[in-house]
Design an enzyme around this catalytic site. Structure first.
Site, mmCIF file in Angstrom:
data_model
loop_
_atom_site.group_PDB
_atom_site.id
_atom_site.type_symbol
_atom_site.label_atom_id
_atom_site.label_comp_id
_atom_site.label_asym_id
_atom_site.label_seq_id
_atom_site.Cartn_x
_atom_site.Cartn_y
_atom_site.Cartn_z
ATOM 1 N N ALA A 95 -2.808 -4.918 6.226
ATOM 2 C CA ALA A 95 -3.534 -3.947 5.408
ATOM 3 C C ALA A 95 -4.313 -4.684 4.333
ATOM 4 C CB ALA A 95 -2.564 -2.946 4.772
ATOM 5 N N ASN A 110 -7.896 -2.378 -0.977
ATOM 6 C CA ASN A 110 -9.115 -1.994 -1.690
ATOM 7 C C ASN A 110 -8.832 -0.828 -2.628
ATOM 8 O OD1 ASN A 110 -10.715 -3.781 0.108
ATOM 9 N ND2 ASN A 110 -10.211 -2.223 1.624
ATOM 10 N N GLU A 134 0.950 -2.315 -0.528
ATOM 11 C CA GLU A 134 -0.458 -2.047 -0.832
ATOM 12 C C GLU A 134 -0.615 -1.145 -2.052
ATOM 13 O OE1 GLU A 134 -2.510 -3.917 0.669
ATOM 14 O OE2 GLU A 134 -0.961 -4.602 2.040
#
Length: 985
Positions: free
Chosen positions: A365, A368, A401
């Protein structure tokens, strides 16, 4: 004459002098003649200067080209410091590997037109710049972009006039693009540069790339970005280094049948006269270029909202959304945003967070900001076919993430040498955050040990390892810092520091660090300063920088040896503690004797019935003497309590004997974490030649009575490492029988799981399910006949009934065992199911099962079929090669295939060094013969392979050395202990 002074571009000719007495013609003729001569000389002078300038940009090294067509231009690295001048010539900043600091980008207006029909895009970027130091050059990054125009319109908050682009050229060697101006930009002023460009949406995994999937038997395409670490420059001209943070306003134009996503919500949407849709996204906060993201796709979504009003959406293929495969990740993301906000005491900064599941991606992953992108296997969960291990792995990727939205997005490392500042924290919080979601999993105190600490110590015990903070100068060096050292060692050191500080002070220091540096950059010393201040606020005088520099700026880790004093002059309450650099190779010259660490050593004493409170001892010298209290002959010492420290612990042989007896008598006196730690330390100390080979084998003799998952998991990891060393030796059955003796009784007690009839997500039964799974895996892998019969029966039932009643938690083992033991028809059946399955977790398990065959023809066929991305997803080829290499029947096939296809593989994955490193390490780690070592040396000499290949060479040299030094002793002990004993399993 070459010079950077702006007045050299003005007229600079000397007019001829005359005297009145020598004039013989009319004054007007003289004047006309003089003016003509001046004009001629002026034109000639300017031409010469421009020619010299052009020569300056087309030197013999051929590194740069002017934009568009033209000769090669000069590039390379300069030797001077940034902004220095030599004589009257300004240094050429494009020769350096880093961008100059003369200009700071403040805002990007980026406008892109995406053509999904022919996979191209065109764009214009307008960058607002602050001038810090006077310069005549605008130097920024581009890679594989065709620049069609660039200009510098007047844009200044102070009167100063416009600068004109005199010429522009690219420097491919440093992936830079240079605009040379006719005059200097002046400090304290703001300018704007506009650049138009175009490029291809490539079919690889970096920059702005395309992918595809099947929907209703129709192939559909999407385009998505992957900019980390240095690939934003493939999508638009930019200042592509972490420190150049700016805000971004993005507009995407595309066919209206597609949806477009970016970091921020859509601010406005409109249809143009040509029928194209334009989405304008809200302005981002200040962030680094590699966190900008967008996608153009046909996906649908589901959404939820946090208590603070953040919109969370999960986008995926329409059929995946319809089946609910994204619901689990969506719900835990909502909970995690609340958890991190509370833990860090810092709000999530954006109004939304999208999770995007794409068919192919170079990593699990990418975090962003506001648009985290995942490969499908790490985000979509079908509870009816997914194992508990798959669910756990997916959970931890999501937790990782989401943590990056703070450590990485909000506060970004200053430069790549400290990438562990974000990756180490995110990896540590995988376990902390998962414990928040599922407290009974107890991840931070248990699975962290085997899956992080023990794993990274294998790598960090090699002489080819490197410090966690390592110098990065070239762009080509950046990818190599994204390795297990940055992720796992970073996490282990953070956990050790958190243990020393205590949770309250640790959280206080992190909050101060994040609030001080939010929307900006930070280096490791910024973190150390804030944590030191937190300690001092509680009256604890510990200099965190002094402690941690030794762990981050030195490679490797220490082995701490604890020996009770035998001297009559020293009381028997004293212990001698020494530290040395741990390396698997003990050969002279490999170990760094100058290394010393400041070690927070925790020690406890115990006996058959009780263990004492732990003591914290700071070790700063090579050898120290410390007093613990009265130690009688039956008491043992235990170091690194609960394995919070990043070091191994060795003891004198008598203490190892006492610890082994304790495990046999009453193992629960020693914590589950320390039981796992003793197993891992003993086997690895023996592998390094620091313990006799029989010590670890005697130590695990207590395992038939072990009820907990973690020690079994630690044991299985080291036993599988031994298995790969021994599985092609003549006496292998002696070893496998020994393992089955340890496993058999507990395996039969635990039994097999019942077929699952509901899609309930795993909850509190995690530890029991994982122990059962571990025992079945060991039993089937080492040849337990009951396990084999059970697996064959389950596969046969599936084939005959066409109903898969195999429990999801053991499907990988059942499939693998069935393919290994049964005929070619079973392999074909699994291959068919791999292509027909729509569940991404099931496809992964089926593909790996195909590598378990004993048939060399089928393994070769699979390797060759995997080269076609139409048959096997491109990113899965690496896993196919690695798993064939783990199969003793396929090891040489995988190694030969790797060498034969190296050019293809390197071209496909070479730029994504993380994948390349995984491939090189995975296919070579089990080579262990002299012939294989020589083949690897030849390959390394001819093809290179970078740091990953050097590391692989050291691993294989260690395997060969172990066979030479230790194999005979290991088999001698096994025969002596179990000679003439026949067992049927």
């Amino acid at each position: 004459m070459r010079s950077s002074r702006s007045d050299q571009w003005s007229e600079a000719v000397v007019r001829p002098r005359t005297t009145e007495s020598r004039v013989a013609v009319h004054r007007r003729l003289v004047l006309v003649f003089a003016l003509s001569l001046v004009t001629l000389l002026t034109v000639t002078g300017v031409a010469v200067l421009l020619s010299l300038r052009a020569d300056d940009c087309s030197g013999p090294d051929g590194e740069g080209t002017r934009a568009g067509a033209g000769p090669r231009a000069e590039g390379g690295r300069g030797n001077g410091s940034r902004g220095e001048r030599g004589g009257d010539e300004e240094e050429k900043p494009w020769r350096r590997s880093r961008l100059p600091g003369s200009l700071l980008p403040r805002h990007y207006d980026l406008d892109l037109r995406v053509h999904m029909d022919n996979f191209t895009f065109t764009g214009e970027v307008s960058i607002r710049l602050d001038c810090v130091n006077a310069t005549k050059y605008i130097v920024l990054h581009t890679d594989c972009l065709e620049i069609s125009a660039s200009k510098l319109p007047q844009y200044s908050h102070r009167v100063g006039g416009a600068a004109r682009v005199l010429r522009h050229f690219s420097v491919p060697a440093n992936q830079m693009y240079v605009l040379a101006l006719h005059r200097e930009l002046r400090p304290m002023r703001t300018y704007r540069v506009n650049i138009t460009f175009q490029a291809v949406i490539e079919n690889d995994l970096l920059g702005f790339y395309r992918s595809s999937y099947l929907q209703d038997q129709e192939k559909r395409y999407l385009a998505v970005t992957q900019f980390s670490p240095v690939h934003a420059r493939k999508a638009f001209p930019c200042f592509d280094e972490p420190v150049f943070k700016a805000t971004f306003s993005l507009s995407l134009h595309h066919d209206p049948q597609y949806t477009s996503l970016s970091n921020m919500p859509v601010e406005s949407s409109s249809l143009a006269e040509d029928g194209w849709l334009t989405n304008r996204f809200a302005q981002t906060p200040r962030m680094s270029t590699y966190y900008l993201a967008w996608s153009v796709c046909n996906f649908t979504y589901r959404e939820t909202h946090t208590e603070t009003g953040v919109t969370v959406r999960l986008y995926a293929r329409p059929d995946a959304i319809a089946s609910g495969a994204g619901d689990y990740a969506l719900q835990i993301t909502r909970r995690l945003l609340g958890f991190y906000q509370q833990y860090f005491n810092v709000k999530y900064s954006l109004p939304k967070l999208d999770l995007l599941a794409v068919p192919k991606h170079p990593y699990a992953a990418m975090e962003n900001w506001g648009l985290s992108i995942f490969v499908e296997q790490k985000l979509l969960l079908d509870a009816e076919v997914s194992s508990s291990s798959y669910q756990m792995e997916l959970t931890m990727v999501v937790v990782h993430e989401i943590c990056h939205q703070w450590f990485g997005d909000l506060v970004t490392p200053m430069w790549w040498e400290d990438v562990w500042l974000k990756e180490g924290f995110a990896h540590f919080f995988e376990y902390v955050g998962t414990d928040f979601l599922f407290p009974k999993w107890n991840m931070e105190k248990q699975r962290f040990l085997t899956d992080v600490l023990h794993e990274v110590m294998l790598l960090d015990g090699l002489s080819s390892s490197h410090p966690i903070s390592q110098e990065v100068t070239e762009a080509t060096d950046i990818d190599r810092v994204f390795d297990l050292i940055a992720y796992k060692k970073g996490a282990a050191l953070i956990r050790m520091l958190a243990s020393v500080m205590g949770q309250q002070l640790f959280q206080r220091g992190l909050n101060d660090y994040l609030t001080t540096h939010m929307y900006s950059n930070a280096a490791r010393n910024d973190l150390w300063n804030k944590l030191t201040q937190a300690m001092q606020s509680a009256g604890r005088d510990i200099d965190v920088r002094e402690m941690m520099d030794r762990w981050t700026l030195q490679m490797g880790y220490p082995v701490v040896t604890i020996v009770r004093s035998q001297s009559d002059e020293i009381l028997n309450s004293d212990i001698i503690i020494s530290q040395e650099h741990f390396l698997y190779s003990q050969e002279t010259g490999q170990k760094n004797d100058s290394y010393q660490w400041l070690i927070p050593l925790t020690v406890a004493m115990g006996n058959v019935t009780v263990i004492s409170q732990e003591s914290l001892i700071w070790i700063n010298n090579k050898t120290e003497i410390h007093r613990l209290g009265e130690i009688d002959d039956d008491s043992w010492l235990l170091g690194n309590i609960d394995q919070t420290g990043y070091y191994r612990v060795n003891y004198d042989l008598n203490n190892w004997r006492l610890l082994t007896q304790q495990l046999q008598t009453n193992h629960q006196i020693i914590s589950v974490g320390n039981r796992a730690g003793l197993i891992d330390d003993a086997f690895n100390l023996a592998r390094a030649g620091l313990l006799p080979q029989d010590i670890p084998l005697q130590l695990i003799g207590y395992l038939p009575g072990e009820h907990s998952f973690l020690p079994w998991h630690a044991a299985s990891r080291v036993l599988y490492q031994l298995d790969r060393l021994l599985d092609r030796t003549e006496n292998y059955s002696v070893f496998s029988d020994y393992v089955l003796q340890q496993v058999s009784s507990r395996y039969h007690r635990m039994g097999w799981p019942s077929p699952v009839t509901t899609g309930a997500v795993m909850q509190a039964s995690y530890q029991t399910e994982e122990l059962q799974r571990e025992l079945i895996m060991l039993a089937c892998s080492f040849g337990n006949k009951h396990c084999h019969r059970q697996a064959v029966a389950l596969i046969s039932d599936w084939i005959s009934s066409n109903k898969n009643r195999i429990p999801p938690n053991v499907r990988d083992m059942v499939y693998c065992t069935g393919v290994s033991l049964m005929d070619e028809d079973v392999w074909e059946f699994i291959w068919m199911k791999f292509h027909s399955s729509r569940a991404v977790s099931e496809k992964k398990v089926l593909l790996e099962a195909l590598t378990c065959s004993d048939n060399s023809f089928l393994l070769s066929r699979l390797l060759n079929l995997s080269l076609s991305s139409e048959l096997v997803p491109e990113q899965d080829l690496i896993d196919v090669i690695i798993h064939v290499g783990r199969n003793p029947h396929g090891r040489h096939l995988a190694w030969s295939f790797f060498r034969d296809k190296w050019t293809l593989l390197n071209s496909r994955y070479g730029e994504a060094l993380f994948l390349n490193s995984k491939l090189i390490g995975g296919v070579t780690e089990y080579l262990n013969t002299e012939d294989e070592l020589n083949e690897l040396k030849e390959f390394h000499a001819s093809e290179g392979g970078g740091p990953a290949m050097s590391r692989a060479l050291e691993v294989v040299e260690g395997n060969v050395r172990w066979h030479r030094l230790h194999q005979r002793h290991l088999y001698q002990w096994l025969r002596k202990a179990y000679d003439n004993t026949a067992h049927a399993y």
